[in-house]
Design an enzyme around this catalytic site. Structure first.
Site, mmCIF file in Angstrom:
data_model
loop_
_atom_site.group_PDB
_atom_site.id
_atom_site.type_symbol
_atom_site.label_atom_id
_atom_site.label_comp_id
_atom_site.label_asym_id
_atom_site.label_seq_id
_atom_site.Cartn_x
_atom_site.Cartn_y
_atom_site.Cartn_z
ATOM 1 N N ASP A 24 -18.554 32.828 -35.570
ATOM 2 C CA ASP A 24 -19.493 33.946 -35.452
ATOM 3 C C ASP A 24 -20.918 33.419 -35.536
ATOM 4 O OD1 ASP A 24 -17.319 35.606 -35.334
ATOM 5 O OD2 ASP A 24 -17.424 36.228 -37.434
ATOM 6 N N TYR A 45 -20.175 42.620 -32.094
ATOM 7 C CA TYR A 45 -20.271 42.005 -33.415
ATOM 8 C C TYR A 45 -20.956 42.964 -34.394
ATOM 9 C CZ TYR A 45 -20.895 38.272 -36.858
ATOM 10 O OH TYR A 45 -20.831 37.501 -37.985
#
Length: 691
Positions: free
Chosen positions: A109, A319
């Site tokens: 991420d 996200y």
């Protein structure tokens, strides 16, 4: 072979499927899934994709610092920190795959935490295969969709060492502060083992915000006031009006107005007013705004983030950890609307927006370049999501996206002014006359309140005039969503950590219930810190360190500078705490003792208290009225037990929460024979039988 490393197995599986199509082969190394495929974006070569389990290394102190009783807490401030594998099987599998690789792509991420996890993985891979150091790239994506993943892997960049070091600085600082102060407080109050007292650089000032509001509530002194209402009948039906003096602060004045109004059999409309107000569509969701909206639906902040992460990993939203509230120009709004058109519930709204020549989304105040705001990236079909909670969150995100593209809503406020016995009365109401964006995002829409359509000079019949005795109310406690907003405003934590900090306060027994209420232990902890080391309980110092960690990410400070600065601040705080150790411990222990009070005894009304048997060393709940009242109840022997401040409606005994490390807390009432427990057992038995 080209190696791709992701943060979790779910992401690895998703990315492998997108890049490899139907050619993905699954294998396992040391029980860790490995995905291999050929013909990736570059058209040849073999790829291997492995998912980690978050951090694969754990920051800790060397073994010689592990004995709390033999090591002075202040020695931890300047002690060396080491990293050891926390997921040994994952590290072994990563190194095994790295040995045969000639290229490494970090696809964790994209934020501080993800960059640090990527740096840890890179170091382990290079340790197994030093040649990899020559060819390491970074894939940055904001959604696990084919378009976004393919774009990320066609535009590979470099790992950001400053961003990773900012995350590493946070790790170091939080461990140093947490370990040092937690040990000091626990030793000072003789609270060791599972009963230790947790203190943290961000946790404590967050608790301070909660305690500050609670002390305001306790200091509040209610003042009486009176309101007068009239039940009326008109040509448009019955309605209720209130006296124009909303709150009478003098009882005699209220009584005099009441008598005059009661003497009148009719009233007269003496004025009407109607105004319209425009309501702009809301800005796009960032993490804070999303969390606030999700907690308003009844989810805890921690669960709201978990649900959003699930939807992200499953490829249904972007996200969820972002500060951004402005859609980037590169975001294809029409493509998202086309996708949403396949949802039966949202098809009409998506189709309407697609029919417009121009789409003008709202813009919030915060604009960043790491990730876009949270938006839907896919439409789940029947059975695709895990449960109703995930559906609620997906619809929340999807409807928010639609709302940001919608028209202004318009509400109409109406007001009637009446004279009853020469006393002025009013009726107010509001309704939405043009739904605009509210038609697609109903979560923030208030219920319409209609006002009778009467003309000036029209008469109404007085049915009843009455007075209500009331008191002013203290300021409300914070909900979790509001608390996260306050944390952001005060520079406490980050978008990725705030929800877990609040959950930790619950788990450690410092707060309870929703809205958030501090326990006596939590209040005592903050009082002690404010008296003897106030900057530990206030946001200023923590916010300063947060700014310095951002400076690391921007390349303006080094990790060593910021960590050393934090050590200096901690030394200062520690000296003050150590000088006042006994006084501090006395305050905290008193709070702990008050939290042992469980609530009123259902038999005699005196307080029930947690007691530990001198003979068996087992704890139980007993009545302070002993020996006159011999009421007792058993307790679980493990974990921290705290009162919920509520009574079970079935057995009239206090409700308590049991907190055991590494397990989810659970609630129960004290009576083992409570009918509610039988109902619970039957439900569990029914579920087992059905499965």
């Amino acid at each position: 072979m080209k190696l791709i490393v992701t943060e979790k197995d779910t992401a690895a599986r998703k990315i492998a499927g997108i890049l490899g199509g139907n050619q993905v082969k699954k294998d396992t190394y040391y029980k860790i899934p490995i995905y291999t495929f050929v013909n990736g974006l570059d058209g040849d070569g073999e790829y291997t994709c492995i998912g980690l389990k978050g951090h694969i290394l754990q920051l800790e102190y060397p073994e010689e610092y592990s004995d709390w009783r033999k090591v002075e807490p202040k020695e931890l401030i300047d002690a060396e920190l080491i990293k050891a594998p926390s997921a040994k099987a994952v590290v072994r599998a990563l190194k095994k795959t790295a040995k045969d690789a000639d290229h490494l792509t970090i696809a964790t991420d994209y934020d501080r935490e993800g960059e640090l996890i990527g740096l840890e993985a890179m170091k382990q891979a290079i340790e197994a295969n030093p040649d990899l150091k020559k060819d390491v790239k970074r894939a940055r994506y904001s959604a696990l969709t084919p378009e976004e993943v393919k774009r990320a892997f066609s535009e590979l960049s470099e790992l950001s060492l400053p961003l990773a070091l900012a995350g590493e600085a946070r790790q170091d600082i939080d461990l140093i502060w947490g370990a040092t102060l937690t040990r000091f407080m626990s030793l000072a109050t003789s609270r060791l083992g599972n009963q230790f007292l947790s203190v943290g650089r961000v946790q404590s000032p967050t608790l301070g915000l909660i305690v500050e509001r609670e002390l305001e509530r306790r200091a509040f002194r209610p003042e009486p006031y009176w309101q007068i209402f009239a039940e009326l009948n008109s040509s448009q039906g019955e309605f209720t009006a209130r006296h124009k003096t909303d709150r009478f602060k003098v009882a005699d004045e209220a009584d005099a107005a009441l008598v005059r109004a009661q003497a009148a059999g009719t009233g007269t409309v003496i004025g009407t007013r109607s105004t319209r107000k425009k309501h702009k569509p809301p800005p796009p969701f960032n993490t804070t705004a999303y969390t606030k909206a999700a907690t308003a639906l009844g989810f805890s902040a921690a669960r709201a983030i978990r649900l959003a992460e699930d939807l992200y990993l499953d490829g249904y939203i972007s996200y969820p950890r972002t500060d951004n509230t402005v859609y980037p120009p590169s975001l294809d709004l029409r493509e998202i609307l086309t996708e949403l058109r396949s949802s039966n519930d949202l098809a009409s709204a998506a189709t309407e927006l697609l029919g417009r020549k121009q789409l003008t989304p709202t813009r919030g105040k915060k604009q960043t370049t790491d990730h876009p705001p949270i938006y839907p990236v896919g439409v789940p079909g029947p059975g695709d999501l895990r449960d109703d909670a995930h559906w609620k969150i997906w619809f929340l995100v999807a409807r928010r996206f639609l709302a940001t593209l919608g028209d202004e809503a318009v509400s109409e406020s109406n007001r009637l002014e009446l004279s009853i016995g020469e006393e002025p009365f009013v009726v107010t109401g509001s309704k939405v006359v043009e739904a605009g964006w509210m038609a697609w995002y109903p979560y923030s829409r208030s219920k319409d309140a209609e006002v009778p359509r009467l003309e000036e000079g029209e008469s109404v019949d007085v049915q009843r005039v009455f007075k209500e005795d009331k008191e002013t109310q203290p300021p409300g406690r914070y909900g979790q969503g509001k608390l996260i907003e306050l944390m952001e405003e005060n520079g406490l934590g980050t978008k990725a950590t705030r929800h877990s900090i609040i959950q930790n306060l619950y788990d450690r027994g410092y707060i309870r219930n929703t809205p958030v209420e501090p326990t006596e232990t939590g209040i005592a902890m903050i009082k002690a810190l404010e008296d003897y080391a106030s900057h530990v309980s206030k946001p200023d110092m923590t916010a300063e360190l947060e700014r310095e960690m951002s400076a690391i990410a921007e390349g303006n400070m080094t990790k060593e500078q910021v960590v050393d600065r934090s050590r200096e601040l901690l030394h200062s705080a520690y000296e003050s705490l150590e000088k006042n150790k006994e006084a501090l411990a006395e305050v905290i222990v008193k709070g702990i003792q008050e939290d042992k009070l469980m609530g009123p005894c259902p038999n005699c009304g005196k307080q029930l208290r947690i007691i530990r048997s001198k003979k068996t060393k087992k704890r139980f709940v007993g009545c302070e009225g002993y020996p006159e009242c011999s009421t007792t109840y058993p307790l679980p022997q493990r974990g921290n037990v705290m009162s919920m401040g509520k009574i079970c409606p079935h057995c009239n005994t206090p409700l308590v929460k049991v907190i055991v490390p590494r397990r989810r807390p659970w609630k129960l009432c004290l009576d083992p024979e409570c009918p509610s427990k039988e109902e619970y057992k039957k439900k569990r038995a029914g579920k087992r039988k059905a499965s």
